[in-house]
Design an enzyme around this catalytic site. Structure first.
Site, PDB file in Angstrom:
ATOM      1  CG  HIS A  62      42.971  35.382  34.105  1.00 32.45           C
ATOM      2  ND1 HIS A  62      43.741  34.409  34.620  1.00 32.45           N
ATOM      3  CD2 HIS A  62      41.605  34.862  34.454  1.00 32.45           C
ATOM      4  CE1 HIS A  62      43.063  33.525  35.317  1.00 32.45           C
ATOM      5  NE2 HIS A  62      41.696  33.751  35.092  1.00 32.45           N
ATOM      6  CD  GLU A 116      37.679  36.110  35.451  1.00 35.29           C
ATOM      7  OE1 GLU A 116      38.053  36.771  36.820  1.00 35.29           O
ATOM      8  OE2 GLU A 116      38.234  34.756  35.712  1.00 35.29           O
ATOM      9  CG  HIS A 120      37.397  36.899  40.727  1.00 35.18           C
ATOM     10  ND1 HIS A 120      37.924  36.716  41.777  1.00 35.18           N
ATOM     11  CD2 HIS A 120      37.476  35.959  39.851  1.00 35.18           C
ATOM     12  CE1 HIS A 120      38.869  35.524  41.666  1.00 35.18           C
ATOM     13  NE2 HIS A 120      38.223  35.128  40.483  1.00 35.18           N
TER      14      HIS A 120
END
Ligand SMILES: *[C@@H]1O[C@H](CO)[C@@H](O)[C@H](O)[C@H]1NC(C)=O
Length: 227
Positions: A62, A116, A120
């Site tokens: 993930h 992502e 992040h």
């Protein structure tokens, strides 16, 4: 003269303050989160296989998320260094296999990976550039082969229920660190094994016990659906 005498301490103060502030903005460790595609799909909402085909039946990535020791996390740290697929061309074949998107409508993965990195990954820039960020996640997915760890403990994706404790024990015995397990619900509201959180030190070298465990609880017995 007077101006210089005044401004030198002021300038040092500004340097000191900005050092303190940027240290405060840095992060402490990563969550490395893998998901069971069977539990992504076995929900009311369902899933869509990527345009590149049905993923293999392994736990897939993930994300790799910079986090603070108090449980909060930084996000979207650099708007000037957004996702650029040409920087990770050599990693794409492996990412299609182990980091597939299961969102609907079906996609080729780039939207997921861009999310992502942009949200992040950019917060780990001081440690990892775009290529080493994705490469680190792929490395940890290989290092923690969750499906084979469970299968060695007699736990298989066969739609049966297993004790959450036996699942957590299998991971922590094999990896030497304590993971956190997150559940979701199938269409009949049965709790099922959805995501596994492992913590990684801030230099992206190795798994560590988590400084802060996500407050997610599974029922004592959970389903491990097929995929
Ligand atoms: C994407 O990365 C490549 C290779 O590093 C670079 O040449 C190109 O300018 C980048 N594109 C953008 C939009 O930043």
């Amino acid at each position: 003269m007077k101006t210089i005498a005044f401004s030198l301490p002021l300038i040092s103060l500004i340097f000191l303050l900005s050092a303190v502030l940027s240290a405060a903005r840095s992060f402490d460790y990563f969550y490395f989160v893998q998901q069971w595609p069977g539990s992504m799909c076995d929900t009311k909402r369902g899933c869509c296989y990527p345009t590149t085909g049905k993923p293999e039946g392994t736990f897939t990535i993930h994300g790799l998320w910079p986090n603070f020791n108090d449980g909060s996390y930084p996000s979207s740290c650099d708007k000037n260094n957004l996702y650029n697929a040409s920087k990770i061309k050599d990693l794409l074949p492996e990412m299609q296999k182990t980091w597939p998107t299961l969102a609907c409508p079906r996609g080729d993965g780039h939207k997921f990976w861009a999310h992502e990195w942009d949200k992040h990954g950019t917060c780990s820039e001081s440690i990892l550039d775009q290529h080493s960020y994705f490469q680190a996640a792929l490395k940890f997915q290989k290092k923690a082969n969750l499906l084979s760890i469970l299968s060695d403990a007699g736990i298989a994706p066969d739609g049966a229920f297993y004790s959450t404790k036996s699942i957590i024990d299998a991971f922590s015995n094999a990896l030497g660190v304590l993971p956190s397990v997150e559940c979701n619900w199938d269409e009949s509201r049965n709790p099922q094994l959805y995501q596994v959180y492992l913590c990684v030190d801030k230099h992206a070298q190795d798994f560590i016990d988590c400084p802060f465990y996500p407050k997610r609880k599974c029922a004592p017995e959970i389903e491990f659906p097929a995929f």
